[in-house]
Design an enzyme around this catalytic site. Sequence first.
Site, PDB file in Angstrom:
ATOM      1  CB  CYS A  30     -94.337 100.434  29.347  1.00 19.85           C
ATOM      2  SG  CYS A  30     -93.501 102.000  29.025  1.00 19.85           S
ATOM      3  CG  HIS A  86     -89.814 100.408  31.674  1.00 17.30           C
ATOM      4  ND1 HIS A  86     -90.678  99.850  30.761  1.00 17.30           N
ATOM      5  CD2 HIS A  86     -89.716  99.505  32.694  1.00 17.30           C
ATOM      6  CE1 HIS A  86     -91.070  98.668  31.188  1.00 17.30           C
ATOM      7  NE2 HIS A  86     -90.515  98.433  32.358  1.00 17.30           N
ATOM      8  CG  ASP A 104     -91.088  95.921  34.568  1.00 19.75           C
ATOM      9  OD1 ASP A 104     -91.750  95.985  33.511  1.00 19.75           O
ATOM     10  OD2 ASP A 104     -89.862  96.171  34.612  1.00 19.75           O
TER      11      ASP A 104
END
Length: 228
Positions: A30, A86, A104
């Site tokens: 990520c 994250h 996201d």
Amino acid sequence: MATLDLDATSSSSPAAPPGVSRFHHTPCYCEENVYLLCKKLSEEGIAKSDGSDLYVVFISNEKKQIPLWHQKASPRADGVILWDYHVVCVQKRKDSNLPHLVWDLDSSLPLPSPLATYIAETIRPSFQLFSEFQRVFRIVHAPIFLRSFASDRRHMKDSAGNWTSPPPSYEVIVAEDGTAHNLNEYMEMPSADVVKSIGPDTIDAVLTQKLGVLVSESHLEEFFSKIS
């Protein structure tokens, strides 16, 4: 980024929101996905050309256990999953009538989503969590992040040197000063360093410091309401 054990019932994952396919996405990477996302948003005119309206937000805590909802990697119908960390991108909107946006690529929510919606649906601050699951947010200004971030992907190898998840096909990201790996610096979130309030010093730190600042979820939306 890796999932942690979470008692869950099986359910099919929701389809990717429209538009996700135009952005580069490698599962479990990520931080690199957001790095490339910030560049693409700037290059395509979706964000300012210098990325100054973009902020990279790392989410984790001292225990490296954070629950987030509406995540496509979750097997559950509500999309809840326990990540070790994250990373998302928040786009600050100049017009006060327009909501700030969260990008996201791992979320089943629309891309992008209004910040208030993302907090309510993904962070769910009203959901009572044990202290070890409380989330901390490291906010870093995107222009600084794009110059300073580096990862040689060592965190994605096991003790035998095998990949725990297939890496991206492109070359590793090296910082402008030649640093090969500093992801661990962004992921460290000591509770003692979380700011107690959002003031001018907090804003200045995000705009000038490599690692930005740490804020609690109760101050996340307030930070973006105060930054010019």
